[in-house]
Every structure is written in structure tokens, then in C-alpha cells.
Design a protein around this motif. Sequence first.
Motif, short mmCIF file in Angstrom:
data_model
loop_
_atom_site.label_atom_id
_atom_site.label_comp_id
_atom_site.label_asym_id
_atom_site.label_seq_id
_atom_site.Cartn_x
_atom_site.Cartn_y
_atom_site.Cartn_z
N GLY A 10 -12.49 -21.89 -10.13
CA GLY A 10 -13.22 -21.87 -11.39
C GLY A 10 -14.13 -20.68 -11.59
O GLY A 10 -14.83 -20.59 -12.59
N ALA A 11 -14.13 -19.74 -10.66
CA ALA A 11 -15.03 -18.60 -10.75
C ALA A 11 -14.58 -17.60 -11.80
O ALA A 11 -13.40 -17.49 -12.12
N ALA A 12 -15.56 -16.86 -12.31
CA ALA A 12 -15.25 -15.68 -13.12
C ALA A 12 -15.00 -14.50 -12.18
O ALA A 12 -15.48 -14.49 -11.04
N ILE A 13 -14.24 -13.51 -12.63
CA ILE A 13 -14.02 -12.31 -11.83
C ILE A 13 -15.33 -11.54 -11.75
O ILE A 13 -15.87 -11.10 -12.76
N GLY A 14 -15.87 -11.42 -10.55
CA GLY A 14 -17.14 -10.74 -10.36
C GLY A 14 -17.00 -9.48 -9.54
O GLY A 14 -15.90 -9.06 -9.17
N ARG A 15 -18.14 -8.88 -9.21
CA ARG A 15 -18.15 -7.60 -8.49
C ARG A 15 -17.46 -7.72 -7.13
O ARG A 15 -16.67 -6.85 -6.76
N LEU A 16 -17.73 -8.79 -6.39
CA LEU A 16 -17.13 -8.91 -5.07
C LEU A 16 -15.63 -9.13 -5.17
O LEU A 16 -14.87 -8.61 -4.34
N HIS A 17 -15.17 -9.89 -6.19
CA HIS A 17 -13.74 -10.03 -6.39
C HIS A 17 -13.08 -8.65 -6.55
O HIS A 17 -12.03 -8.38 -5.97
N ILE A 18 -13.72 -7.80 -7.34
CA ILE A 18 -13.16 -6.48 -7.62
C ILE A 18 -13.15 -5.62 -6.37
O ILE A 18 -12.17 -4.95 -6.04
N VAL A 19 -14.27 -5.64 -5.61
CA VAL A 19 -14.36 -4.85 -4.39
C VAL A 19 -13.29 -5.27 -3.39
O VAL A 19 -12.58 -4.43 -2.82
N LEU A 20 -13.16 -6.58 -3.19
CA LEU A 20 -12.16 -7.06 -2.23
C LEU A 20 -10.74 -6.81 -2.75
O LEU A 20 -9.83 -6.52 -1.96
N GLY A 21 -10.54 -6.93 -4.06
CA GLY A 21 -9.23 -6.62 -4.63
C GLY A 21 -8.84 -5.17 -4.39
O GLY A 21 -7.69 -4.88 -4.03
N ILE A 22 -9.80 -4.25 -4.57
CA ILE A 22 -9.53 -2.83 -4.34
C ILE A 22 -9.24 -2.59 -2.86
O ILE A 22 -8.31 -1.83 -2.51
N LEU A 23 -10.00 -3.22 -1.97
CA LEU A 23 -9.78 -3.04 -0.54
C LEU A 23 -8.39 -3.52 -0.13
O LEU A 23 -7.66 -2.82 0.59
N ILE A 24 -7.98 -4.70 -0.59
CA ILE A 24 -6.65 -5.22 -0.26
C ILE A 24 -5.57 -4.32 -0.87
O ILE A 24 -4.52 -4.08 -0.27
N THR A 25 -5.84 -3.80 -2.08
CA THR A 25 -4.90 -2.87 -2.71
C THR A 25 -4.67 -1.64 -1.83
O THR A 25 -3.54 -1.20 -1.63
N LEU A 26 -5.75 -1.09 -1.28
CA LEU A 26 -5.62 0.10 -0.44
C LEU A 26 -4.92 -0.22 0.88
O LEU A 26 -4.11 0.57 1.38
N ILE A 27 -5.20 -1.40 1.44
CA ILE A 27 -4.52 -1.80 2.67
C ILE A 27 -3.03 -1.94 2.43
O ILE A 27 -2.20 -1.43 3.21
N THR A 28 -2.66 -2.60 1.36
CA THR A 28 -1.23 -2.78 1.08
C THR A 28 -0.58 -1.49 0.61
O THR A 28 0.64 -1.33 0.74
N LEU A 29 -1.38 -0.55 0.10
CA LEU A 29 -0.83 0.78 -0.23
C LEU A 29 -0.28 1.44 1.04
O LEU A 29 0.84 1.96 1.05
N PHE A 30 -1.07 1.39 2.11
CA PHE A 30 -0.59 2.00 3.36
C PHE A 30 0.57 1.20 3.95
O PHE A 30 1.46 1.77 4.60
N ASP A 31 0.58 -0.11 3.73
CA ASP A 31 1.71 -0.92 4.16
C ASP A 31 2.99 -0.47 3.44
O ASP A 31 4.02 -0.20 4.07
N GLY A 32 2.93 -0.37 2.12
CA GLY A 32 4.09 0.07 1.35
C GLY A 32 4.52 1.47 1.71
O GLY A 32 5.71 1.77 1.85
N TYR A 33 3.53 2.36 1.87
CA TYR A 33 3.83 3.75 2.23
C TYR A 33 4.57 3.81 3.58
O TYR A 33 5.61 4.46 3.71
N ASP A 34 4.03 3.12 4.58
CA ASP A 34 4.61 3.18 5.91
C ASP A 34 5.95 2.46 5.99
O ASP A 34 6.84 2.85 6.75
N THR A 35 6.10 1.41 5.18
CA THR A 35 7.35 0.65 5.19
C THR A 35 8.52 1.46 4.64
O THR A 35 9.64 1.40 5.16
N PHE A 36 8.26 2.26 3.59
CA PHE A 36 9.36 2.91 2.89
C PHE A 36 9.62 4.36 3.31
O PHE A 36 10.65 4.92 2.96
N ASN A 37 8.69 4.97 4.06
CA ASN A 37 8.92 6.39 4.32
C ASN A 37 10.07 6.70 5.28
O ASN A 37 10.59 7.83 5.25
N PRO A 38 10.56 5.77 6.15
CA PRO A 38 11.72 6.15 6.97
C PRO A 38 12.95 6.53 6.17
O PRO A 38 13.81 7.28 6.67
#
Length: 448
Positions: free
Chosen positions: A15-43
Motif C-alpha cells: 500500500g505504500a506510495a513510491i518514495g525516495r528509498l524506493h527510487i534509490v533501491l530501484g536504481i541500485l538494482i537496475t545498475l546491478i542487473t545492468l552488469f548482469d546483462g552486460y556480462d551475460t551477453f558479451n561472450p
Amino acid sequence: MSTSPELDVHEELSGAAIGRLHIVLGILITLITLFDGYDTFNPAYVIHYVAKPWGLSPSQAGFLVSSGLFGAIGHGAVADRLGRRGTLLVGLWVVNVFTLLTATIGNDFWSFCALRFATGLGLGVLLPLGTTFVNELAPRRVSNAFSLWGVTLGWSLGGVFAGLVGVYLTPHYGWQILYYLGALSIPLTLVAHAVLPESPQFLAVRRRTGELRALLGRLRPERAALYRDAAFVSADAASMPNPVAALLSPRYRRVSLTIWITAFLSLFAIFGLTGWIPTVMQKRGESFAASFGFGALMQAMSFVGGLTLAMLADRKMALTPRYLATWWLIGGIAVLALVFVSGHGVNLAIVAVAGFCIIGAQHVLNNFTAGSYETLLRASGVGMELGVGRVGAILGPYVIGLLQQATGGPDVLFWAIGGAAIVGAFAIGSLGLATVPRHATVDGAPAE
């Protein structure tokens, strides 16, 4: 005599509204999965440079892509028992160390594959636990869209960046530049150590009430005063079931098996296609830059397709299996069309459709899986889905390499990928409305 309020953590988060911490954690997970996608596909971009010097057959080239995809099975149970945060951080450090080693000492087929195998043990953690984190934090009304922005955007951008590095930097600096740039995940890992909290629902299950109150107060500051004296509904941690047995219990069996079959076929198609598309497109007459660019195009379109599907799923969650089936059916038919038609424009259009539909649907399947189980089983559920799916991912590039070796032509790629996507569509589409599990609260009671 006053009593402390008893609050349901699932409902507080939903029931929460999207707040500052949601956004910060969303950005952090986005960057983590960016490196996952990068490393997965570069071979896929390494094959061009090493196939002749290392004397690789098509099946060996396929195994080179597959070697980094081992992992994923088992870590979900570890995360459900020991915590999402620590398991995710360990996975990041494994990726960091072996990515650097791949750049520096992966100088022949066997050393490269061995280092990629070790890297895959860390990579197998990132996407499932990123999905679990985001799913548990997301307000219910935007759960699919929040997951797409918080997980899929990063994974897709990582695939795009791998393609761009392949096109523009590998001709000048060699394939090793892919892995030197991948080591930029090290400073991100240090940030994650400082910023990433433990999953709130895991804290509730483990009755770490002080930490839970503090985290909920940051996520919903307007209710922080209420949380100071509240008790929280949570499952009995001592009653945690055997994860695989629970996933195959009568309550979940049909959904679990259907999800696993679908994930296997989907990831077989995705990694078979992305692992071979640069090489196959060169055989179809495309230039070096255009062939490498097809991988980036697929990843970019996968985010658009996944976001479109996520918005549909958020509007009518019960129809998610039918939407998924539609996406994979369209994508499979499009890929099969490449057997019969050719040309630069046609190649571009069909590869874009394949990314939009086949890869885009996988992102929503991940979130559908996370929402199909109660908290105690969520990381295990996503881990098993992507673990079984990763078997398909491992087999995709290798089997398609073998098939090309046997047939002597690239068309078998399109038959195999298109067929797998279509069968996957029928599998997930077999889940009727009555069999779709509803979201559960931390105590296992169904939520609205």
C-alpha cells in the motif's frame, strides 16, 4: 489497557506510495542487473575474435557462450534461509573477481570456459535476487511496471552496452576490453554494501523487529510513529519447508511445473538467439557492425516489449499467462519467418520483434513467478524458475552450435528458436484463470 497494533508487512509494502528509498533501491538494482546483462551477453561478441585462433568448432563456440550460464539453482534456498542482501553481495564479488581474471588470463578455450563457469556462479544470483528484492518492495498497483524499471531496464541496457562495446571498442582493443569494462561493477559493489538493506519481508520472517521497524519507517515515513510500537505478522521461521518439496506441493505443483517448462524453453530460445545472432547475421551477408548491432537492438526492444506487457499485466494480473502466451507465439512465428525471407530490412524488423516479444515476455515471467509464492518461498521460487531456465540457456547456444555443425547452415537456428518459443507459449497459456496463484502475505494467507 492499550495493546500494540499488529501489522501485516505485505500490506504495508503493497500500500505504500513510491518514495525516495524506493527510487534509490530501484536504481541500485537496475545498475546491478545492468552488469548482469552486460556480462551475460558479451561472450557472443568474443566468438568472432577467438573462433579461428583457438580452432573452435561450432559446438565449441556454443559452449563458450554457455559456459558462463551455470549457476542459479540452490542460491534461492540459501537466500531464503540466510538473507537476500548477503547472498546478493557475495554473488557480486564472485562476478567482480572472475571478470577481471577472464580479461587477464582467459587466453585459450579451456581457461576462458573455466573462468566463465566460475563467473556464472555469481551471475546466477543477481537477476533472481534482484527480481525478489524489487517484487517485495513494489506497491501492488505497479508491481510489474516497478519490476520492469527496477530489473529489466538494467538487464536490457547491459545487453545493449555489450553490443556497443563489441561494435566500437573490440576492433581497437580486442575482446578483453569487454571484461575490463565489466570490472567497473567493483565500485558499484562497494555502494551496494553501504546502501542495500535486507529484504523487509525476510526481516519479518526472521523476527528482526528492530531492523524491520527502521526500514519500514524509511519506506513509509508517514507511518513511522505507528511502527515504533507495532507488532508484525510473520510466518514461524522454524516452520520453513523444504523449498523444492514445497514448490511441488499440491498447492503449487501445476504452477511450478508449468513455469519451469516455460522458463526452460524461453531461455533456450533467448540465449540460443542472442549467442548466435552476430555470427549468423554475418553468414546472411550483414556487415560486422550491423551483425553486432543486432544484439543491441534485441536488448533495447526487449525492454519496450517487457514494459508494454507489464502494463497490461498490472491492469489485469489474472490474465498474465495469456498475455505471456501471446507474446511468445508472435515472437516464435516471427523468428520462423527468417527461414523463408531475408534482406537487411527484414532482418532488422524480425530481430526487433523477437526482442520485443521473446525476451520481453521473459522479464514479466520472472515477476509473475515472484508473485506466485508466499514470502518464505519467493526467492526459492524465482531461483528455481531461473535455475531450470538456465539449463535451457546453457543448452541453447551449445545445441544450436551442434545443429549448425550437423546441417552446415544457419536456418536451423530459426527453426529451433521459433519452435521453442511457440511450445513455451502453449505451455504458459495452459494455466487457466483458476490455476493462477494469488499473492500471499508473510503468514501465507492469501491477499487481495
